[in-house]
Design a protein around this motif. Structure first.
Motif, PDB file in Angstrom:
ATOM      1  N   PRO A 148      -6.921   0.182  -6.952  1.00 24.97           N
ATOM      2  CA  PRO A 148      -7.120  -1.191  -7.437  1.00 24.97           C
ATOM      3  C   PRO A 148      -5.885  -2.047  -7.183  1.00 24.97           C
ATOM      4  O   PRO A 148      -4.797  -1.539  -6.876  1.00 24.97           O
ATOM      5  N   ASN A 149      -6.072  -3.350  -7.320  1.00 27.06           N
ATOM      6  CA  ASN A 149      -4.979  -4.322  -7.180  1.00 27.06           C
ATOM      7  C   ASN A 149      -4.308  -4.261  -5.808  1.00 27.06           C
ATOM      8  O   ASN A 149      -3.098  -4.395  -5.682  1.00 27.06           O
ATOM      9  N   VAL A 150      -5.122  -4.048  -4.795  1.00 32.23           N
ATOM     10  CA  VAL A 150      -4.637  -4.099  -3.411  1.00 32.23           C
ATOM     11  C   VAL A 150      -5.467  -5.147  -2.684  1.00 32.23           C
ATOM     12  O   VAL A 150      -6.669  -4.982  -2.503  1.00 32.23           O
ATOM     13  N   ARG A 151      -4.821  -6.213  -2.262  1.00 35.13           N
ATOM     14  CA  ARG A 151      -5.544  -7.305  -1.637  1.00 35.13           C
ATOM     15  C   ARG A 151      -5.858  -7.011  -0.179  1.00 35.13           C
ATOM     16  O   ARG A 151      -5.081  -6.363   0.532  1.00 35.13           O
ATOM     17  N   LEU A 152      -6.997  -7.530   0.231  1.00 34.82           N
ATOM     18  CA  LEU A 152      -7.472  -7.302   1.589  1.00 34.82           C
ATOM     19  C   LEU A 152      -6.430  -7.728   2.617  1.00 34.82           C
ATOM     20  O   LEU A 152      -6.116  -6.972   3.548  1.00 34.82           O
ATOM     21  N   ALA A 153      -5.870  -8.923   2.475  1.00 33.72           N
ATOM     22  CA  ALA A 153      -4.913  -9.425   3.463  1.00 33.72           C
ATOM     23  C   ALA A 153      -3.658  -8.551   3.520  1.00 33.72           C
ATOM     24  O   ALA A 153      -3.145  -8.253   4.608  1.00 33.72           O
ATOM     25  N   ASP A 154      -3.177  -8.134   2.371  1.00 31.59           N
ATOM     26  CA  ASP A 154      -1.983  -7.281   2.338  1.00 31.59           C
ATOM     27  C   ASP A 154      -2.261  -5.930   2.979  1.00 31.59           C
ATOM     28  O   ASP A 154      -1.416  -5.378   3.705  1.00 31.59           O
ATOM     29  N   PHE A 155      -3.452  -5.391   2.706  1.00 30.04           N
ATOM     30  CA  PHE A 155      -3.808  -4.081   3.248  1.00 30.04           C
ATOM     31  C   PHE A 155      -3.891  -4.136   4.769  1.00 30.04           C
ATOM     32  O   PHE A 155      -3.352  -3.266   5.470  1.00 30.04           O
ATOM     33  N   VAL A 156      -4.560  -5.157   5.308  1.00 35.18           N
ATOM     34  CA  VAL A 156      -4.704  -5.250   6.761  1.00 35.18           C
ATOM     35  C   VAL A 156      -3.344  -5.432   7.424  1.00 35.18           C
ATOM     36  O   VAL A 156      -3.037  -4.791   8.443  1.00 35.18           O
ATOM     37  N   ALA A 157      -2.497  -6.280   6.861  1.00 29.67           N
ATOM     38  CA  ALA A 157      -1.167  -6.507   7.440  1.00 29.67           C
ATOM     39  C   ALA A 157      -0.329  -5.224   7.434  1.00 29.67           C
ATOM     40  O   ALA A 157       0.331  -4.885   8.428  1.00 29.67           O
ATOM     41  N   ALA A 158      -0.367  -4.491   6.318  1.00 30.35           N
ATOM     42  CA  ALA A 158       0.411  -3.257   6.223  1.00 30.35           C
ATOM     43  C   ALA A 158      -0.153  -2.187   7.160  1.00 30.35           C
ATOM     44  O   ALA A 158       0.598  -1.387   7.737  1.00 30.35           O
TER      45      ALA A 158
END
Length: 544
Positions: free
Chosen positions: A315-325
């Motif tokens: 939880p608390n993992v944003r789509l944009a942050d996940f894709v960038a990482a």
């Protein structure tokens, strides 16, 4: 520094990039309309309030944020369906409603447009929006406006602001800028989700990507393209996510929609040993009425504020942050681009004397669609036929694909063209056109130039293939005669391949005004996807 509530709302909309406000005037919103007329924003009048909301929805999808302004009661209630569609499809629309003055509401209980206690309207929109406020307090109004715009951006959902007419000119004193709490992703959860995902992806033998609508709404199209380029995996889009990646990208498979979609895309997506789902909302439309065969044991799902790696939830993992990482963590692949399916074509078009069919229509559009056209599809067979249509620009396809409200496309073309600068190609059924097609006159009046292709099959074709009956018939219209009513525009009624091609080539060569092409189609000529969908839904409706 001081300003008025109405002026501050205009200022903040402009700062957020809004350049057009759609709507219909009414006495409770007129003073703010007067301010709007002297502002840097352009007011775009529509023939109906719900059409203004459809236009603002499309504008938001291509431009980042849309806005509409209507009067209290009759105006606001008229936009409820369209705003519900924006909520269902995650579109950031700012709904501005005028209202009776604060003093009036207290002293005069029976004012026109009232339909119950004055707070009823706000309570209705509280159910449809992610933020809702009445701008009746000069001490709070600026913060409420700021919070509304921040929420629309953050959650990609509609927001509602109600402006009593005796508060439009109320002076407010601006406080130091308020910083809204936005903690972003949980750093530890993000790191673990990415590490587990990278381990799965690098060990995959047959990986694939399924891209969904949230990549559109959170403006992650470039990130998706970068990820696909790094992985060299095949990528399909859901129907609601169509055009999230350029549809002529070498890795693009087409639309995945379970048994309703093309066999090749289905075999690749369902046959992957690791499927990366990004921004996909697994609704019945995207899953082909739940005919999709997707196994969570072979899936990584990222959407909104959560990532699921097989059965592990972060939880608390944003789509944009996940894709960038993920892009940063993955090694560069040197693999060849995967095989992909070719778009539907129409060889030999036009065949002399041949009647138009849905498949040949889509094939001809695939063969000739210009690079600078954005496609807007209405609900019905025009939507399902467009599964086979390959658009050129990224975010080049708009539709009410999940909420599936009829009448979306023609008014949405206003917002699409004003928001993107691209010429729209509108695909609309004859039934849906009868609901909102008068907005074509607004396009002509504003000097816009959409090309509107009407699937003229004498009724509600989707319902026919679910459960037929006389209730699916509609009154016949002389579409070619509408040029005299809606003009200046070009209008054609065609029934065979030669006359269609002549009208289509005329539309492409003459961009000085809108073009309406009504294509006569047989009532029993659905797209392949429509036939499969009708058979599946028909069993449900009939209890089979």
């Amino acid at each position: 520094m001081s300003t008025s509530i109405g002026q501050y709302l205009l200022q903040r909309l402009h700062e957020e990039g809004v350049r057009h406000v759609f709507g219909v005037p009414g006495d409770y919103i007129l003073r703010w309309y007067q301010q709007l007329a002297h502002s840097e924003l352009v007011q775009v009048g529509t023939t109906r309030e719900d059409n203004a909301a459809f236009a603002a929805d499309a504008y938001a999808r291509v431009h980042g944020l849309g806005a509409l302004a209507v009067t209290y009661g009759v105006g606001a209630l008229s936009v409820v369906n369209a705003v519900a569609g924006a909520a269902a499809e995650s579109s950031p629309v700012v709904v501005i409603s005028g209202a009776p003055g604060v003093v009036e509401q207290r002293e005069r209980p029976l004012l026109h447009h009232r339909f119950g206690p004055y707070h009823f309207q706000r309570e209705i929109f509280e159910r449809l929006t992610c933020y809702c406020a009445v701008l009746d307090d000069p001490l709070l109004a600026a913060r409420q406006i700021d919070r509304a715009l921040a929420a629309a951006r953050r959650y990609s959902r509609p927001v509602y602001l109600e402006l009593p007419r005796d508060r439009v000119d109320t002076v407010i004193h601006l406080q130091p800028e308020c910083v809204f709490d936005d903690e972003g992703s949980d750093a530890d959860a993000l790191a673990e989700a990415v590490a587990e995902t990278v381990a799965l992806l690098t060990g995959a033998g047959r990986g694939a990507v399924l891209a969904g609508v949230e990549l559109h709404r959170y403006r992650q199209q470039d990130a998706l393209a970068a990820l696909v380029d790094k992985l060299r995996w095949p990528v399909a889009a859901t129907l609601t996510g169509k055009s999230v990646i350029a549809e002529h990208h070498p890795a693009y498979l087409g639309i995945y929609e379970g048994a309703m979609g093309a066999d090749y895309a289905r075999s690749v997506i369902e046959g992957a040993d690791i499927l990366l789902l990004l921004g996909a909302t697994l609704n019945d439309v995207d899953l082909g009425v739940f005919t999709a065969q997707l196994d969570p044991r072979h899936m990584v799902q990222a959407r909104g504020d959560e990532v699921c790696v097989r059965h592990h939830r972060y939880p608390n993992v944003r789509l944009a942050d996940f894709v960038a990482a993920l892009i940063a963590a993955l090694p560069e692949s040197r693999a060849e681009w995967p095989a992909h399916s070719l778009p539907t074509s129409a060889p030999g078009f036009p065949e002399p004397g041949d009647a138009m069919t849905v498949s040949r229509l889509i094939g001809r559009l695939n063969d000739t669609l210009p690079d600078d056209m954005i496609v807007v599809a209405d609900t019905g067979d025009c939507l399902f036929a467009s599964l086979e249509l390959r658009t050129h620009p990224r975010t080049g396809f708009l539709a009410s694909a999940y909420y599936t409200t009829m009448g979306f496309a023609v008014p949405a073309a206003l917002g699409a063209q004003l928001g993107s600068g691209l010429r729209p190609l509108v695909l609309v059924g004859d039934g849906a056109f009868q609901m909102t097609g008068m907005e074509l006159s607004t396009a002509a009046w504003l000097g816009l130039n959409p090309v509107v292709i009407v699937f003229d099959n004498a009724g509600y074709s989707t319902e026919r293939f679910i459960l037929d009956g006389p209730f699916n018939n509609i009154a016949p219209w002389r579409f070619d005669a509408l040029a005299e009513v809606f003009g200046p525009l070009y209008a054609f009624s065609v029934g065979d391949e030669q006359t269609f091609d002549a009208a289509w080539q005329h539309a492409l060569a003459n961009a000085d005004r809108p073009t309406l092409i009504a294509v006569k189609l047989a009532a029993d000529d659905p797209s392949a996807a429509m036939r499969r969908l009708g058979e599946s839904l028909g069993k449900t409706v009939k209890g089979g």
